[in-house]
Structures are given as C-alpha cells and as structure tokens.
Design a protein around this motif. Sequence first.
Motif, mmCIF file in Angstrom:
data_model
loop_
_atom_site.group_PDB
_atom_site.id
_atom_site.type_symbol
_atom_site.label_atom_id
_atom_site.label_comp_id
_atom_site.label_asym_id
_atom_site.label_seq_id
_atom_site.Cartn_x
_atom_site.Cartn_y
_atom_site.Cartn_z
ATOM 1 N N GLU A 22 0.817 -1.213 0.000
ATOM 2 C CA GLU A 22 0.000 0.000 0.000
ATOM 3 C C GLU A 22 0.856 1.270 0.000
ATOM 4 N N GLU A 23 1.878 1.293 0.822
ATOM 5 C CA GLU A 23 2.727 2.489 0.891
ATOM 6 C C GLU A 23 3.538 2.689 -0.390
ATOM 7 N N ILE A 24 4.113 1.608 -0.931
ATOM 8 C CA ILE A 24 4.927 1.750 -2.136
ATOM 9 C C ILE A 24 4.062 2.133 -3.338
ATOM 10 N N GLU A 25 2.831 1.639 -3.399
ATOM 11 C CA GLU A 25 1.941 1.986 -4.515
ATOM 12 C C GLU A 25 1.677 3.488 -4.599
ATOM 13 N N THR A 31 4.192 1.266 -10.899
ATOM 14 C CA THR A 31 3.054 0.678 -11.608
ATOM 15 C C THR A 31 2.634 -0.666 -11.029
ATOM 16 N N ALA A 32 3.534 -1.333 -10.293
ATOM 17 C CA ALA A 32 3.195 -2.617 -9.672
ATOM 18 C C ALA A 32 4.146 -2.897 -8.517
ATOM 19 N N VAL A 33 3.625 -3.637 -7.534
ATOM 20 C CA VAL A 33 4.417 -4.035 -6.372
ATOM 21 C C VAL A 33 4.114 -5.500 -6.090
ATOM 22 N N ALA A 34 5.156 -6.308 -5.925
ATOM 23 C CA ALA A 34 4.997 -7.717 -5.572
ATOM 24 C C ALA A 34 5.869 -8.010 -4.356
ATOM 25 N N VAL A 35 5.230 -8.419 -3.277
ATOM 26 C CA VAL A 35 5.950 -8.708 -2.032
ATOM 27 C C VAL A 35 5.983 -10.215 -1.817
ATOM 28 N N ASN A 36 7.157 -10.724 -1.461
ATOM 29 C CA ASN A 36 7.318 -12.124 -1.104
ATOM 30 C C ASN A 36 7.774 -12.169 0.348
ATOM 31 N N THR A 41 11.381 -10.063 0.287
ATOM 32 C CA THR A 41 11.689 -9.175 -0.831
ATOM 33 C C THR A 41 10.448 -8.449 -1.326
ATOM 34 N N VAL A 42 10.713 -7.335 -1.973
ATOM 35 C CA VAL A 42 9.666 -6.594 -2.665
ATOM 36 C C VAL A 42 10.206 -6.235 -4.044
ATOM 37 N N THR A 43 9.411 -6.521 -5.068
ATOM 38 C CA THR A 43 9.768 -6.178 -6.435
ATOM 39 C C THR A 43 8.869 -5.035 -6.868
ATOM 40 N N VAL A 44 9.494 -3.959 -7.317
ATOM 41 C CA VAL A 44 8.786 -2.743 -7.694
ATOM 42 C C VAL A 44 8.944 -2.534 -9.199
ATOM 43 N N THR A 45 7.827 -2.358 -9.892
ATOM 44 C CA THR A 45 7.843 -2.058 -11.318
ATOM 45 C C THR A 45 7.534 -0.579 -11.484
#
Length: 71
Positions: A22-25, A31-36, A41-45
């Motif tokens: 929510e914060e990174i968005e 444009t996208a955030v994927a958290v594992n 890890t967090v992958t930020v597009t």
Amino acid sequence: MTESTYTVSGMVCDHCAGFVTEEIEHVAGVTAVAVNVESGTVTVTIDRDLDIADVRAAVEEAGYELDDRFG
C-alpha cells in the motif's frame, strides 16, 4: 517498464506485505508491487526514474526497513 527487487526487514505475514504494498503503490512512477514475505523481498515495477529514497521512505512509513538493493 523497469523492475527492481529490494530486501525488506521485519515482514512476517500477509498483513505486513499489504502494508508495504500500500505504501509503495503511493510512490509516483510505481506501476506494480509484488511482495514475497518468505524471502523478505519486494519487487517494484516503475515506468520512470525512481529515487530509492522514495521507496525507502514508503517502506519505513509501513513500519519496516529497506535493506540493500539486490535486483
């Protein structure tokens, strides 16, 4: 579009992932955030240049700590 992966300390559950997402968005250019949670890890597009300080501030606002960039 560019993807970057970062490590985040302190995430232990899906609720943690939700707070971080929510914060990174809210960061301009994301444009996208994927958290594992399992790997911490967090992958930020992004669709434009992004200052890592903005990502770090968003993660800290969620209550966690951004570690070294590894991706």
